[in-house]
Design a protein around this motif. Structure first.
Motif, mmCIF file in Angstrom:
data_model
loop_
_atom_site.group_PDB
_atom_site.id
_atom_site.type_symbol
_atom_site.label_atom_id
_atom_site.label_comp_id
_atom_site.label_asym_id
_atom_site.label_seq_id
_atom_site.Cartn_x
_atom_site.Cartn_y
_atom_site.Cartn_z
ATOM 1 N N ALA A 1 81.698 96.799 -1.393
ATOM 2 C CA ALA A 1 82.333 95.902 -2.364
ATOM 3 C C ALA A 1 81.961 94.465 -2.015
ATOM 4 N N PRO A 2 80.785 94.024 -2.423
ATOM 5 C CA PRO A 2 80.354 92.665 -2.070
ATOM 6 C C PRO A 2 81.012 91.610 -2.952
ATOM 7 N N ASP A 3 81.145 90.416 -2.406
ATOM 8 C CA ASP A 3 81.460 89.255 -3.227
ATOM 9 C C ASP A 3 80.190 88.822 -3.953
ATOM 10 N N HIS A 4 80.289 88.479 -5.230
ATOM 11 C CA HIS A 4 79.140 87.917 -5.921
ATOM 12 C C HIS A 4 78.778 86.566 -5.293
ATOM 13 N N PRO A 5 77.536 86.129 -5.438
ATOM 14 C CA PRO A 5 77.132 84.847 -4.834
ATOM 15 C C PRO A 5 78.076 83.706 -5.192
ATOM 16 N N MET B 1 70.225 107.390 5.380
ATOM 17 C CA MET B 1 70.810 106.794 4.170
ATOM 18 C C MET B 1 71.728 107.812 3.492
ATOM 19 N N MET B 2 72.777 107.311 2.854
ATOM 20 C CA MET B 2 73.775 108.175 2.237
ATOM 21 C C MET B 2 74.080 107.690 0.818
ATOM 22 N N ASP B 3 74.892 108.481 0.129
ATOM 23 C CA ASP B 3 75.377 108.096 -1.193
ATOM 24 C C ASP B 3 76.765 107.478 -1.054
ATOM 25 N N GLY B 4 77.131 106.625 -2.017
ATOM 26 C CA GLY B 4 78.428 105.965 -1.923
ATOM 27 C C GLY B 4 78.863 105.363 -3.241
ATOM 28 N N LEU B 5 79.781 104.438 -3.146
ATOM 29 C CA LEU B 5 80.373 103.763 -4.303
ATOM 30 C C LEU B 5 80.174 102.268 -4.158
ATOM 31 N N LEU B 6 79.698 101.639 -5.215
ATOM 32 C CA LEU B 6 79.521 100.185 -5.252
ATOM 33 C C LEU B 6 80.526 99.603 -6.239
ATOM 34 N N LEU B 7 81.377 98.698 -5.755
ATOM 35 C CA LEU B 7 82.396 98.054 -6.580
ATOM 36 C C LEU B 7 82.000 96.604 -6.845
ATOM 37 N N LEU B 8 81.936 96.223 -8.113
ATOM 38 C CA LEU B 8 81.484 94.896 -8.517
ATOM 39 C C LEU B 8 82.628 94.188 -9.237
ATOM 40 N N HIS B 9 83.056 93.073 -8.666
ATOM 41 C CA HIS B 9 84.294 92.437 -9.111
ATOM 42 C C HIS B 9 84.132 91.574 -10.362
ATOM 43 N N ALA B 10 85.274 91.193 -10.909
ATOM 44 C CA ALA B 10 85.359 90.380 -12.123
ATOM 45 C C ALA B 10 85.315 88.892 -11.776
ATOM 46 N N TRP B 11 85.023 88.091 -12.786
ATOM 47 C CA TRP B 11 85.120 86.629 -12.724
ATOM 48 C C TRP B 11 86.548 86.237 -13.080
ATOM 49 N N PRO B 12 87.130 85.243 -12.458
ATOM 50 C CA PRO B 12 86.660 84.411 -11.357
ATOM 51 C C PRO B 12 87.368 84.770 -10.044
ATOM 52 N N LEU B 13 87.312 86.052 -9.674
ATOM 53 C CA LEU B 13 87.976 86.554 -8.478
ATOM 54 C C LEU B 13 86.929 86.844 -7.402
ATOM 55 N N ASP B 14 87.302 87.630 -6.417
ATOM 56 C CA ASP B 14 86.334 88.111 -5.443
ATOM 57 C C ASP B 14 86.623 89.580 -5.173
ATOM 58 N N ALA B 15 85.948 90.152 -4.197
ATOM 59 C CA ALA B 15 86.018 91.595 -3.989
ATOM 60 C C ALA B 15 87.387 92.079 -3.538
ATOM 61 N N ARG B 16 88.277 91.181 -3.166
ATOM 62 C CA ARG B 16 89.624 91.601 -2.796
ATOM 63 C C ARG B 16 90.388 92.206 -3.964
ATOM 64 N N MET B 17 89.919 91.978 -5.189
ATOM 65 C CA MET B 17 90.597 92.583 -6.338
ATOM 66 C C MET B 17 90.565 94.111 -6.286
ATOM 67 N N TRP B 18 89.651 94.669 -5.499
ATOM 68 C CA TRP B 18 89.534 96.120 -5.406
ATOM 69 C C TRP B 18 90.448 96.723 -4.341
ATOM 70 N N ALA B 19 91.332 95.927 -3.759
ATOM 71 C CA ALA B 19 92.188 96.430 -2.678
ATOM 72 C C ALA B 19 92.951 97.705 -3.050
ATOM 73 N N PRO B 20 93.567 97.811 -4.241
ATOM 74 C CA PRO B 20 94.304 99.050 -4.546
ATOM 75 C C PRO B 20 93.408 100.281 -4.541
ATOM 76 N N GLN B 21 92.183 100.131 -5.020
ATOM 77 C CA GLN B 21 91.269 101.267 -5.032
ATOM 78 C C GLN B 21 90.791 101.592 -3.618
ATOM 79 N N ARG B 22 90.425 100.598 -2.859
ATOM 80 C CA ARG B 22 89.915 100.842 -1.508
ATOM 81 C C ARG B 22 90.962 101.520 -0.642
ATOM 82 N N GLU B 23 92.217 101.154 -0.820
ATOM 83 C CA GLU B 23 93.287 101.771 -0.036
ATOM 84 C C GLU B 23 93.492 103.237 -0.407
ATOM 85 N N ALA B 24 93.161 103.615 -1.639
ATOM 86 C CA ALA B 24 93.428 104.967 -2.116
ATOM 87 C C ALA B 24 92.223 105.897 -2.008
ATOM 88 N N LEU B 25 91.032 105.366 -1.829
ATOM 89 C CA LEU B 25 89.833 106.192 -1.783
ATOM 90 C C LEU B 25 89.732 106.929 -0.455
#
Length: 244
Positions: free
Chosen positions: A33-37, A1-25
């Motif tokens: 970066a899960p989609d909420h249910p 097991m390791m340490d990491g970053l968990l990204l939780l998206h806004a309503w009413p979008l999905d986890a793709r909103m984090w694309a700019p951050q994921r590309e730069a990390l």
């Protein structure tokens, strides 16, 4: 097991909103970066998407990725879920980033407005695809507004409605603030039309040692309107939490 970053998206979008951050990390950083249910590819959790359901789903995503502890970064609805993760599994939280969010529960009139909108969505379909909430600053680029509108259009009316019901009944997280004992970054923005920056700033004052950053001239989705600044703040906070 390791340490990491968990990204939780806004309503009413999905986890793709984090694309700019994921590309730069950094490529060697474990990012979950899960989609909420109900959003994106995730199945619904029931007629009401509670913050508990979102937190369980996010923790399961960490488990699946082999991440034991994470810096939890939540924007708006994602912030509400971050508070629930803190209550349920604080031993797994290395740090918090609370972006364009608030700790207080909805007053009765705001909760009822969410329920009324949920009922309309269930009757009329995803009306937010053509009449989106004020997620961006009034002068946001047209290309970005269209990208956000397209993300909203991809979500089902039922998912958006169920999340509205869940937010309406979410608990007040204000009593948890003085007990937050991990490095915390609060990000807000001056043109946020949904959660005024003064609200987020007042929340930051109640978290011991929290760092407050106010991004000028952008709206509620600060990670999309000011991606470079948001990502720089995120990287600085990861370092403060011992991840970089």
């Amino acid at each position: 097991m390791m340490d990491g970053l968990l990204l939780l998206h806004a309503w009413p979008l999905d986890a793709r909103m984090w694309a700019p951050q994921r590309e730069a990390l950094p490529a060697d950083l474990a990012v979950v970066a899960p989609d909420h249910p109900g959003f994106g590819s995730a199945p619904l959790a029931g007629p009401v998407t509670t913050m508990e359901a979102c937190a369980r789903h996010a923790l399961e995503a960490l488990d699946a990725a082999g991440v034991e502890r994470a810096v939890v970064c939540g924007l708006s609805l994602g912030g509400y879920v971050a508070f629930e993760i803190w209550r349920r599994a604080r031993e797994r939280v290395l740090g918090l980033v609370l972006a364009n969010t608030r700790a207080v529960a909805d007053p009765p009139e705001a909760a009822q407005a969410r329920r009324d909108l949920a009922a309309r969505l269930r009757r009329e379909g995803n009306l937010l695809a053509t009449d989106p909430p004020k997620l961006l600053a009034p002068d946001a680029p047209a290309e970005l507004a269209e990208r956000v509108r397209a993300l909203i259009a991809d979500q089902s009316a039922e998912a958006i409605a169920a999340a509205l019901e869940g937010m309406a009944e979410r608990p007040d997280s204000t009593p948890d603030l003085p007990g937050i004992s991990v490095p915390t970054l609060v990000v807000t923005s001056t043109q946020d039309q949904l959660i005024p920056h003064e609200v987020s700033a007042a929340m930051a004052e109640q978290i011991p040692g929290a760092r407050l950053e106010i991004i000028e001239g952008v709206g509620h989705l600060s990670n999309l309107e000011a991606p470079e600044r948001f990502t720089a703040l995120l990287l600085e906070h990861l370092a403060a939490c011992g991840l970089r």
